[in-house]
Scaffold this active site. Sequence first.
Site, short mmCIF file in Angstrom:
data_model
loop_
_atom_site.label_atom_id
_atom_site.label_comp_id
_atom_site.label_asym_id
_atom_site.label_seq_id
_atom_site.Cartn_x
_atom_site.Cartn_y
_atom_site.Cartn_z
N GLY A 81 0.81 -1.22 0.00
CA GLY A 81 0.00 0.00 0.00
C GLY A 81 0.85 1.27 0.00
N ARG A 145 1.11 -5.70 -5.03
CA ARG A 145 1.09 -6.61 -3.87
C ARG A 145 1.53 -8.03 -4.23
NH1 ARG A 145 -0.69 -4.43 0.69
NH2 ARG A 145 -2.15 -2.68 0.67
N ASP A 176 5.71 -7.98 5.64
CA ASP A 176 5.79 -9.13 4.74
C ASP A 176 6.85 -8.92 3.66
OD1 ASP A 176 3.94 -10.63 5.99
OD2 ASP A 176 2.26 -10.03 4.72
N LYS A 202 8.21 0.54 5.52
CA LYS A 202 7.09 1.36 5.06
C LYS A 202 5.77 0.79 5.54
CE LYS A 202 4.46 -0.09 2.53
NZ LYS A 202 3.53 -0.83 1.69
N THR A 203 4.86 1.55 5.94
CA THR A 203 3.41 1.27 6.05
C THR A 203 2.75 2.32 6.93
OG1 THR A 203 1.62 -0.22 6.67
CG2 THR A 203 3.63 -0.49 7.94
N ILE A 204 1.64 2.84 6.44
CA ILE A 204 0.90 3.82 7.25
C ILE A 204 0.32 3.14 8.49
CG2 ILE A 204 0.25 5.30 5.30
CD1 ILE A 204 -2.69 4.08 5.92
N ASP A 205 0.18 1.81 8.45
CA ASP A 205 -0.44 1.10 9.57
C ASP A 205 0.40 1.18 10.85
OD1 ASP A 205 -2.29 0.45 7.71
OD2 ASP A 205 -2.04 -1.72 7.83
N GLU A 311 -10.10 0.14 11.40
CA GLU A 311 -10.54 -0.70 10.28
C GLU A 311 -10.54 -2.19 10.64
OE1 GLU A 311 -9.14 -1.25 5.62
OE2 GLU A 311 -7.68 -0.67 7.12
N GLU A 427 -7.49 8.73 1.70
CA GLU A 427 -7.26 10.19 1.75
C GLU A 427 -5.88 10.53 2.30
OE1 GLU A 427 -9.77 8.53 2.91
OE2 GLU A 427 -11.68 9.48 2.41
#
Length: 552
Positions: A81, A145, A176, A202-205, A311, A427
């Site tokens: 993502g 992905r 991953d 990396k990851t916004i999560d 989420e 967004e």
Amino acid sequence: MKLSPLQMSRYQYNPKLPGMLRNGISEICVQNGSATESVADQEKIKALFPNTYGKNEITFKKGQNTSAAKKQVVGVILSGGQAPGGHNVICGLYDALKATDAENVLYGFKGGPSGLLEDDYIIFDDDYINQYRNTGGFDIIGSGRTKLESEEQFAVVAEVCKKHGITAIVIIGGDDSNTNAAVLAEYFAANNTGVQVIGCPKTIDGDLKNEDIECSFGFDTATKTYSEMIGNIGRDANSAKKYWHFVKVMGRSASHVALECALETQPNICLIGEEVAAKKMSLSEIANYIADSVANRAAKGWNFGVAIIPEGIVEFVPEFSVLIAEINELLAGEKTEAFNALPTWKDKYDFIENGLTKESMAVFAILPESIQQQLFLERDPHGNVQVSLIESEKLFSELVKNNLAARKAEGTYKGKFTPIHHFFGYEGRCAFPSNFDADYCYSLGYNAFMLIQYGYTGYLSKVSNLSKPAEEWVAGGMPITKMMNIERRNGKDKPVIRKALVELDGKPFKYFEERRAEWAVETCYTYPGAIQYYGPSEVCDLTTRTLSLEQE
Ligand code: FBP
């Protein structure tokens, strides 16, 4: 292409590097740290990574550059993502690579890992790179992905590298993708390909973090973007005083994004999946908890509020996970066709009622019909329920509505409940990176090249001390195997980087826990406003509350 004034001005922004990387390439040397061990399952991980296990942690410092002079041809991919700052990782990598030797080459493989498999690439030059400096998005080369995990795929990648004379691959991805980076590094080493592999977190999560990696990039910008909007919604709610806003925020599994947004905006409610799982909360208990806030506020004449819903929440509700597992079983294989052939929802409902256990049917029965139908309509290619598509913000507002109706019937609640729903995800993933992410990402990329130059492989680019000014950041590298343990995935034991969930004894959650009872009843909203790119450092270079609490 017409450019916005902000985009033009962001081109001119000079990302800040850690102090130790600021003196020019010729003055960066390595300080060796101690040898590493994996976080768990040491013997098993060691056996699986005989060539890359147990290497030293390293830090860069100011000093004579002693790396071997060698032409570098590097390939880079973006995986998974989007996260703000990805472009800057590539810009930092490119700048360090070219500053070292103008003959060095950077390939960008397009569309994620599949670009490497299909040998689909561009070669970066100044003109191309300059259009992407300090901008959001992954459109510089695209992302994807596809998982790079099988020996057959690795052999194809080795061939592609050989064809172009590639000396190193940089994989920009989440847990991953970086797990796969470690496996690829081991494969390359075992097969004497001479190709190095370096990962970037990396990851916004925000779930790729551990004692070495303080945060994944993109989390800062994405949470600031969502927090701006949640703050605005809080202010609107407090102005109009007539709506309850249910805001779902991204985060596939962990609730870091929701928690950070709560710390920034002080909503009335924020659910945390990890807590729901730890307390084994049922859907009704969660609904009751939210309804208490609605009712208590209504008693003060406030029929408005803000609730943040992560989420990934429903997967943390034990009874819901069981229900999903039973539905997957109920529709396994050819049974889906039989189900789809039933003419009416009533017929389908009877089929479901006959197939589910009594307990799961009780859970299913309290869901709003739209969600019940969603569970049977939206299936992934393996026939499983797509939990991430469940509109949990609507699910909870509906359950709260029913709960309040019962209270009304008992005479314990007299308010008015008008919910409005929002989902903030896409967004935030491609916003212009905040100064923090612009600096952090550029540093990660620059640092990744230094790791390549010094011959490391199977390392994650590591920049730490992040709650301090960039000058004091520490750049270096950590063997990815150090972050790994063995987990059961798809019925097999696999070496993986451990995903970081919200720690219920961690400072960010504790801070929230100590205050949330007050936030639930009072109106304590805070309004972080839009990300600031220009102005005083205390406004523009703010890190997340999560990071600053963790490093207090
Ligand atoms: P990554 O883990 O690859 O960084 O992606 C995370 C994420 O943004 C989640 O927050 C979200 O659930 C998911 O991606 C959405 O995926 P997609 O982009 O495929 O719709």
